[in-house]
Write a protein that holds these residues in place. Structure first.
Motif, PDB file in Angstrom:
ATOM      1  N   PRO A  21       0.802  -1.232   0.000  1.00 60.14           N
ATOM      2  CA  PRO A  21       0.000   0.000   0.000  1.00 60.14           C
ATOM      3  C   PRO A  21       0.834   1.282   0.000  1.00 60.14           C
ATOM      4  O   PRO A  21       0.291   2.360  -0.252  1.00 60.14           O
ATOM      5  N   VAL A  22       2.125   1.166   0.297  1.00 61.79           N
ATOM      6  CA  VAL A  22       2.992   2.343   0.316  1.00 61.79           C
ATOM      7  C   VAL A  22       3.213   2.811  -1.122  1.00 61.79           C
ATOM      8  O   VAL A  22       3.536   2.022  -2.004  1.00 61.79           O
ATOM      9  N   LYS A  23       3.040   4.100  -1.340  1.00 59.84           N
ATOM     10  CA  LYS A  23       3.170   4.655  -2.683  1.00 59.84           C
ATOM     11  C   LYS A  23       4.579   4.430  -3.225  1.00 59.84           C
ATOM     12  O   LYS A  23       5.575   4.679  -2.550  1.00 59.84           O
ATOM     13  N   GLY A  24       4.668   3.939  -4.464  1.00 63.58           N
ATOM     14  CA  GLY A  24       5.969   3.695  -5.073  1.00 63.58           C
ATOM     15  C   GLY A  24       5.838   2.863  -6.332  1.00 63.58           C
ATOM     16  O   GLY A  24       4.737   2.467  -6.725  1.00 63.58           O
ATOM     17  N   TRP A  25       6.971   2.594  -6.975  1.00 62.55           N
ATOM     18  CA  TRP A  25       6.970   1.908  -8.257  1.00 62.55           C
ATOM     19  C   TRP A  25       7.649   0.545  -8.193  1.00 62.55           C
ATOM     20  O   TRP A  25       7.785  -0.132  -9.196  1.00 62.55           O
ATOM     21  N   LEU A  26       8.064   0.132  -7.018  1.00 59.81           N
ATOM     22  CA  LEU A  26       8.711  -1.165  -6.856  1.00 59.81           C
ATOM     23  C   LEU A  26       7.664  -2.272  -6.946  1.00 59.81           C
ATOM     24  O   LEU A  26       6.687  -2.276  -6.199  1.00 59.81           O
ATOM     25  N   THR A  27       7.856  -3.208  -7.873  1.00 58.17           N
ATOM     26  CA  THR A  27       6.902  -4.295  -8.031  1.00 58.17           C
ATOM     27  C   THR A  27       7.155  -5.386  -6.992  1.00 58.17           C
ATOM     28  O   THR A  27       8.188  -5.406  -6.313  1.00 58.17           O
ATOM     29  N   ARG A  28       6.201  -6.301  -6.890  1.00 56.45           N
ATOM     30  CA  ARG A  28       6.357  -7.409  -5.938  1.00 56.45           C
ATOM     31  C   ARG A  28       7.596  -8.224  -6.254  1.00 56.45           C
ATOM     32  O   ARG A  28       8.352  -8.610  -5.357  1.00 56.45           O
ATOM     33  N   GLU A  29       7.814  -8.520  -7.533  1.00 56.14           N
ATOM     34  CA  GLU A  29       8.963  -9.330  -7.928  1.00 56.14           C
ATOM     35  C   GLU A  29      10.273  -8.606  -7.625  1.00 56.14           C
ATOM     36  O   GLU A  29      11.260  -9.230  -7.210  1.00 56.14           O
ATOM     37  N   ILE A  50      19.707   4.681  -1.752  1.00 56.67           N
ATOM     38  CA  ILE A  50      19.711   6.030  -2.316  1.00 56.67           C
ATOM     39  C   ILE A  50      18.372   6.259  -3.015  1.00 56.67           C
ATOM     40  O   ILE A  50      18.095   5.657  -4.046  1.00 56.67           O
ATOM     41  N   GLY A  51      17.551   7.102  -2.416  1.00 56.08           N
ATOM     42  CA  GLY A  51      16.209   7.358  -2.938  1.00 56.08           C
ATOM     43  C   GLY A  51      15.179   6.505  -2.223  1.00 56.08           C
ATOM     44  O   GLY A  51      15.103   5.303  -2.472  1.00 56.08           O
ATOM     45  N   SER A  52      14.407   7.115  -1.341  1.00 55.54           N
ATOM     46  CA  SER A  52      13.485   6.337  -0.497  1.00 55.54           C
ATOM     47  C   SER A  52      12.012   6.633  -0.762  1.00 55.54           C
ATOM     48  O   SER A  52      11.166   5.782  -0.511  1.00 55.54           O
ATOM     49  N   HIS A  53      11.701   7.850  -1.216  1.00 52.66           N
ATOM     50  CA  HIS A  53      10.327   8.265  -1.502  1.00 52.66           C
ATOM     51  C   HIS A  53       9.434   7.995  -0.288  1.00 52.66           C
ATOM     52  O   HIS A  53       9.739   8.437   0.806  1.00 52.66           O
ATOM     53  N   HIS A  54       8.378   7.221  -0.431  1.00 49.46           N
ATOM     54  CA  HIS A  54       7.473   6.968   0.690  1.00 49.46           C
ATOM     55  C   HIS A  54       7.910   5.778   1.543  1.00 49.46           C
ATOM     56  O   HIS A  54       7.275   5.488   2.550  1.00 49.46           O
ATOM     57  N   GLY A  55       8.963   5.084   1.136  1.00 45.33           N
ATOM     58  CA  GLY A  55       9.524   4.052   2.000  1.00 45.33           C
ATOM     59  C   GLY A  55       9.170   2.616   1.682  1.00 45.33           C
ATOM     60  O   GLY A  55       9.395   1.739   2.509  1.00 45.33           O
ATOM     61  N   ARG A  56       8.617   2.355   0.491  1.00 42.95           N
ATOM     62  CA  ARG A  56       8.265   0.961   0.182  1.00 42.95           C
ATOM     63  C   ARG A  56       9.500   0.065   0.206  1.00 42.95           C
ATOM     64  O   ARG A  56       9.510  -0.974   0.882  1.00 42.95           O
ATOM     65  N   SER A  57      10.538   0.446  -0.502  1.00 41.66           N
ATOM     66  CA  SER A  57      11.751  -0.378  -0.531  1.00 41.66           C
ATOM     67  C   SER A  57      12.474  -0.342   0.813  1.00 41.66           C
ATOM     68  O   SER A  57      13.046  -1.349   1.241  1.00 41.66           O
ATOM     69  N   THR A  58      12.439   0.799   1.494  1.00 43.99           N
ATOM     70  CA  THR A  58      13.088   0.920   2.804  1.00 43.99           C
ATOM     71  C   THR A  58      12.500  -0.079   3.783  1.00 43.99           C
ATOM     72  O   THR A  58      13.216  -0.742   4.542  1.00 43.99           O
ATOM     73  N   LEU A  59      11.185  -0.150   3.768  1.00 41.10           N
ATOM     74  CA  LEU A  59      10.462  -1.070   4.650  1.00 41.10           C
ATOM     75  C   LEU A  59      10.863  -2.520   4.360  1.00 41.10           C
ATOM     76  O   LEU A  59      11.130  -3.306   5.284  1.00 41.10           O
ATOM     77  N   ILE A  60      10.930  -2.867   3.081  1.00 37.83           N
ATOM     78  CA  ILE A  60      11.311  -4.229   2.688  1.00 37.83           C
ATOM     79  C   ILE A  60      12.709  -4.563   3.191  1.00 37.83           C
ATOM     80  O   ILE A  60      12.953  -5.636   3.776  1.00 37.83           O
ATOM     81  N   LEU A  61      13.640  -3.646   2.982  1.00 34.81           N
ATOM     82  CA  LEU A  61      15.030  -3.893   3.385  1.00 34.81           C
ATOM     83  C   LEU A  61      15.155  -4.015   4.900  1.00 34.81           C
ATOM     84  O   LEU A  61      15.849  -4.904   5.409  1.00 34.81           O
ATOM     85  N   ALA A  62      14.493  -3.129   5.629  1.00 30.81           N
ATOM     86  CA  ALA A  62      14.575  -3.167   7.086  1.00 30.81           C
ATOM     87  C   ALA A  62      13.956  -4.441   7.651  1.00 30.81           C
ATOM     88  O   ALA A  62      14.503  -5.059   8.574  1.00 30.81           O
ATOM     89  N   LYS A  63      12.819  -4.838   7.102  1.00 29.21           N
ATOM     90  CA  LYS A  63      12.185  -6.072   7.565  1.00 29.21           C
ATOM     91  C   LYS A  63      13.043  -7.297   7.262  1.00 29.21           C
ATOM     92  O   LYS A  63      13.097  -8.247   8.044  1.00 29.21           O
ATOM     93  N   ALA A  64      13.729  -7.266   6.122  1.00 27.46           N
ATOM     94  CA  ALA A  64      14.582  -8.399   5.756  1.00 27.46           C
ATOM     95  C   ALA A  64      15.755  -8.557   6.716  1.00 27.46           C
ATOM     96  O   ALA A  64      16.208  -9.675   6.982  1.00 27.46           O
ATOM     97  N   LEU A  65      16.239  -7.443   7.242  1.00 31.87           N
ATOM     98  CA  LEU A  65      17.360  -7.525   8.186  1.00 31.87           C
ATOM     99  C   LEU A  65      16.929  -8.046   9.545  1.00 31.87           C
ATOM    100  O   LEU A  65      17.766  -8.509  10.325  1.00 31.87           O
ATOM    101  N   ALA A  66      15.642  -7.971   9.844  1.00 32.10           N
ATOM    102  CA  ALA A  66      15.082  -8.539  11.080  1.00 32.10           C
ATOM    103  C   ALA A  66      15.812  -8.044  12.330  1.00 32.10           C
ATOM    104  O   ALA A  66      16.080  -8.808  13.254  1.00 32.10           O
TER     105      ALA A  66
END
Length: 240
Positions: A21-29, A50-66
């Protein structure tokens, strides 16, 4: 390809519904590729985004690091209609808070080209999705100097954006330290490793796909969506 999950309780399938639901252009794949490369990191890694916008990719990366590492999110949050400035930063911080990863992300509100010359820490993973002009991408690739052998370098809008692709052709194709592996849509995965002739040829084989994408962008700007659909692009948005 075998997928990986972090040592914590989260899985990609449980995290993607939070990120989507976070605004962005990163696809599921593409998010899955970011996730798998982050989960594979050992120890207490540092990821530079580099480049976070609304945080879709940031959230994915942070969650992956657990909770076992840190994401350095670099974004100037430029004011204006296209980028949103302080409002976008507000969405970014709210999205991280809702996902429970605010403590795992260090926001550097500045241009990556200003941060890099003063950066002296080691980095384990680099994700580039900043300004898409040739000069900025060329400078952002220099962050790879802080990465050890085997580290991933992921570039979004590669073989889609003109500036990004020209930067890759000029600085990665002749590089002796960056190897191209593959892409998911326009998210390209490179690795800190000595490239072979076959690795360089893989980059060149993407040029027809890049030219197709540039052509589609031209058609969309001319409001010729029907022609874009004829070549397989059934979307009002640029290919990414």
């Amino acid at each position: 390809m075998q997928t990986r999950e972090p040592t914590g309780n989260a899985t990609f399938d449980s995290v993607w519904p939070i990120a989507e639901p976070v605004k962005g252009w990163l696809t599921r794949e593409q998010a899955r590729l970011l996730w798998d490369e982050a989960v594979a990191l050992r120890g207490h890694p540092t990821i530079v985004e580099i480049g976070s916008h609304h945080g879709r990719s940031t959230l994915i990366l942070a969650k992956a690091l657990a909770g076992r590492g840190q994401v350095i999110a670099i974004d100037p949050f430029v004011e204006g209609r296209l980028f949103g400035g302080s409002a976008t930063r507000g969405h970014f911080e709210a999205n991280l808070a809702r996902a429970g990863v605010s403590g795992d992300v260090d926001l550097v509100m500045d241009y990556s080209t200003r941060v890099r010359p003063k950066w002296h820490r080691s980095v384990d993973y680099l994700y580039i999705d900043g300004k898409h002009d040739y000069w900025t991408l060329a400078d952002d690739l220099r962050w790879a100097d802080h990465l050890p052998d085997g580290s991933p370098v992921l570039v979004h809008d590669c073989f889609s954006s003109i500036g990004v692709t020209l930067g890759v052709l000029a600085h990665v194709l002749p590089s002796r330290r960056l190897r191209y592996e593959r892409r998911t849509g326009s998210l390209a995965l490179f690795r800190i490793a000595a490239p072979s002739r076959a690795d360089r040829l893989r980059i060149l084989r993407e040029i027809p796909w890049w030219m197709r994408n540039v052509g589609i962008k031209v058609l969309l700007r001319l409001r010729l969506r029907g022609l874009a659909q004829a070549v397989g692009h059934d979307s009002p948005y640029d290919p990414y």
